[in-house]
Scaffold this motif. Structure first.
Motif, PDB file in Angstrom:
ATOM      1  N   MET A   1       0.852  -1.161   0.000  1.00  0.00           N
ATOM      2  CA  MET A   1       0.000   0.000   0.000  1.00  0.00           C
ATOM      3  C   MET A   1       0.907   1.236   0.000  1.00  0.00           C
ATOM      4  N   LYS A   2       0.678   2.132  -0.948  1.00  0.00           N
ATOM      5  CA  LYS A   2       1.503   3.338  -1.050  1.00  0.00           C
ATOM      6  C   LYS A   2       0.941   4.439  -0.158  1.00  0.00           C
ATOM      7  N   ALA A   3       1.849   5.247   0.349  1.00  0.00           N
ATOM      8  CA  ALA A   3       1.423   6.328   1.237  1.00  0.00           C
ATOM      9  C   ALA A   3       2.341   7.534   1.074  1.00  0.00           C
ATOM     10  N   ARG A   4       1.801   8.672   1.449  1.00  0.00           N
ATOM     11  CA  ARG A   4       2.580   9.917   1.465  1.00  0.00           C
ATOM     12  C   ARG A   4       2.373  10.579   2.818  1.00  0.00           C
ATOM     13  N   ILE A   5       3.476  11.000   3.406  1.00  0.00           N
ATOM     14  CA  ILE A   5       3.451  11.731   4.669  1.00  0.00           C
ATOM     15  C   ILE A   5       4.002  13.121   4.406  1.00  0.00           C
ATOM     16  N   VAL A   6       3.253  14.123   4.820  1.00  0.00           N
ATOM     17  CA  VAL A   6       3.689  15.509   4.672  1.00  0.00           C
ATOM     18  C   VAL A   6       3.891  16.087   6.075  1.00  0.00           C
ATOM     19  N   VAL A   7       5.094  16.587   6.310  1.00  0.00           N
ATOM     20  CA  VAL A   7       5.445  17.165   7.613  1.00  0.00           C
ATOM     21  C   VAL A   7       5.678  18.657   7.417  1.00  0.00           C
ATOM     22  N   THR A   8       4.988  19.464   8.221  1.00  0.00           N
ATOM     23  CA  THR A   8       5.137  20.921   8.147  1.00  0.00           C
ATOM     24  C   THR A   8       5.306  21.495   9.546  1.00  0.00           C
ATOM     25  N   LEU A   9       5.909  22.652   9.597  1.00  0.00           N
ATOM     26  CA  LEU A   9       6.050  23.327  10.882  1.00  0.00           C
ATOM     27  C   LEU A   9       4.688  23.817  11.368  1.00  0.00           C
ATOM     28  N   LYS A  10       4.482  23.764  12.663  1.00  0.00           N
ATOM     29  CA  LYS A  10       3.242  24.280  13.225  1.00  0.00           C
ATOM     30  C   LYS A  10       3.183  25.791  13.047  1.00  0.00           C
ATOM     31  N   THR A  11       1.976  26.307  12.989  1.00  0.00           N
ATOM     32  CA  THR A  11       1.769  27.749  12.893  1.00  0.00           C
ATOM     33  C   THR A  11       2.419  28.426  14.086  1.00  0.00           C
ATOM     34  N   GLY A  12       3.149  29.502  13.806  1.00  0.00           N
ATOM     35  CA  GLY A  12       3.799  30.254  14.868  1.00  0.00           C
ATOM     36  C   GLY A  12       5.235  29.849  15.124  1.00  0.00           C
ATOM     37  N   VAL A  13       5.644  28.699  14.597  1.00  0.00           N
ATOM     38  CA  VAL A  13       7.038  28.270  14.742  1.00  0.00           C
ATOM     39  C   VAL A  13       7.876  28.986  13.692  1.00  0.00           C
ATOM     40  N   LEU A  14       8.962  29.598  14.127  1.00  0.00           N
ATOM     41  CA  LEU A  14       9.828  30.304  13.183  1.00  0.00           C
ATOM     42  C   LEU A  14      10.380  29.332  12.138  1.00  0.00           C
ATOM     43  N   ASP A  15      10.511  29.810  10.908  1.00  0.00           N
ATOM     44  CA  ASP A  15      10.968  28.972   9.801  1.00  0.00           C
ATOM     45  C   ASP A  15      12.121  29.672   9.072  1.00  0.00           C
ATOM     46  N   PRO A  16      13.329  29.631   9.636  1.00  0.00           N
ATOM     47  CA  PRO A  16      14.451  30.325   8.983  1.00  0.00           C
ATOM     48  C   PRO A  16      14.770  29.767   7.598  1.00  0.00           C
ATOM     49  N   GLN A  17      14.549  28.463   7.398  1.00  0.00           N
ATOM     50  CA  GLN A  17      14.807  27.894   6.063  1.00  0.00           C
ATOM     51  C   GLN A  17      13.796  28.435   5.049  1.00  0.00           C
ATOM     52  N   GLY A  18      12.558  28.577   5.467  1.00  0.00           N
ATOM     53  CA  GLY A  18      11.542  29.157   4.590  1.00  0.00           C
ATOM     54  C   GLY A  18      11.886  30.595   4.230  1.00  0.00           C
ATOM     55  N   LYS A  19      12.360  31.349   5.229  1.00  0.00           N
ATOM     56  CA  LYS A  19      12.774  32.741   4.968  1.00  0.00           C
ATOM     57  C   LYS A  19      13.958  32.787   4.005  1.00  0.00           C
ATOM     58  N   ALA A  20      14.909  31.845   4.151  1.00  0.00           N
ATOM     59  CA  ALA A  20      16.063  31.812   3.251  1.00  0.00           C
ATOM     60  C   ALA A  20      15.623  31.482   1.824  1.00  0.00           C
ATOM     61  N   ILE A  21      14.678  30.554   1.701  1.00  0.00           N
ATOM     62  CA  ILE A  21      14.154  30.206   0.366  1.00  0.00           C
ATOM     63  C   ILE A  21      13.466  31.422  -0.250  1.00  0.00           C
ATOM     64  N   GLU A  22      12.673  32.106   0.563  1.00  0.00           N
ATOM     65  CA  GLU A  22      11.973  33.300   0.068  1.00  0.00           C
ATOM     66  C   GLU A  22      12.973  34.355  -0.401  1.00  0.00           C
ATOM     67  N   ALA A  23      14.034  34.568   0.386  1.00  0.00           N
ATOM     68  CA  ALA A  23      15.049  35.551   0.007  1.00  0.00           C
ATOM     69  C   ALA A  23      15.763  35.121  -1.282  1.00  0.00           C
ATOM     70  N   ALA A  24      16.038  33.822  -1.411  1.00  0.00           N
ATOM     71  CA  ALA A  24      16.704  33.329  -2.617  1.00  0.00           C
ATOM     72  C   ALA A  24      15.812  33.517  -3.844  1.00  0.00           C
ATOM     73  N   LEU A  25      14.525  33.250  -3.682  1.00  0.00           N
ATOM     74  CA  LEU A  25      13.599  33.445  -4.807  1.00  0.00           C
ATOM     75  C   LEU A  25      13.593  34.907  -5.242  1.00  0.00           C
ATOM     76  N   LYS A  26      13.581  35.809  -4.266  1.00  0.00           N
ATOM     77  CA  LYS A  26      13.605  37.243  -4.597  1.00  0.00           C
ATOM     78  C   LYS A  26      14.911  37.617  -5.292  1.00  0.00           C
ATOM     79  N   SER A  27      16.022  36.980  -4.890  1.00  0.00           N
ATOM     80  CA  SER A  27      17.299  37.281  -5.534  1.00  0.00           C
ATOM     81  C   SER A  27      17.321  36.818  -6.994  1.00  0.00           C
ATOM     82  N   PHE A  28      16.453  35.850  -7.323  1.00  0.00           N
ATOM     83  CA  PHE A  28      16.324  35.402  -8.718  1.00  0.00           C
ATOM     84  C   PHE A  28      15.258  36.200  -9.465  1.00  0.00           C
ATOM     85  N   GLY A  29      14.755  37.251  -8.829  1.00  0.00           N
ATOM     86  CA  GLY A  29      13.778  38.102  -9.487  1.00  0.00           C
ATOM     87  C   GLY A  29      12.349  37.611  -9.361  1.00  0.00           C
ATOM     88  N   ILE A  30      12.128  36.611  -8.515  1.00  0.00           N
ATOM     89  CA  ILE A  30      10.776  36.099  -8.306  1.00  0.00           C
ATOM     90  C   ILE A  30      10.223  36.804  -7.069  1.00  0.00           C
TER      91      ILE A  30
END
Length: 79
Positions: A1-30
């Motif tokens: 049986m195939k399955a997918r598990i998605v793990v995300t940070l809870k609301t309110g938990v700081l996400d420095p990796q998410g912020k870094a990704i966002e900054a990188a996207l902006k540096s690419f003009g996105i």
């Protein structure tokens, strides 16, 4: 049986990796993206014919290893 598990940070938990990704996207003009939150996806197979047993096995895997339930939420999807 195939399955997918998605793990995300809870609301309110700081996400420095998410912020870094966002900054990188902006540096690419996105500039149209904001509020980036990162997570993890696990695709796996469970040796079970019983859907409820498979779900219990996967939840145990999340609680014991795949997710840090103090700061992360997870969802289990069985195909």
């Amino acid at each position: 049986m195939k399955a997918r598990i998605v793990v995300t940070l809870k609301t309110g938990v700081l996400d420095p990796q998410g912020k870094a990704i966002e900054a990188a996207l902006k540096s690419f003009g996105i500039d149209e993206v904001s509020g980036v939150r990162q997570g993890k996806v696990f695709d796996l197979e469970v040796a079970s014919e019983n859907r409820e047993q498979a779900e219990a096995t996967l939840k145990a895997a999340c609680d014991k290893l795949l997710a840090n339930t103090v700061v992360e939420n997870y969802t289990v999807e069985i195909a």
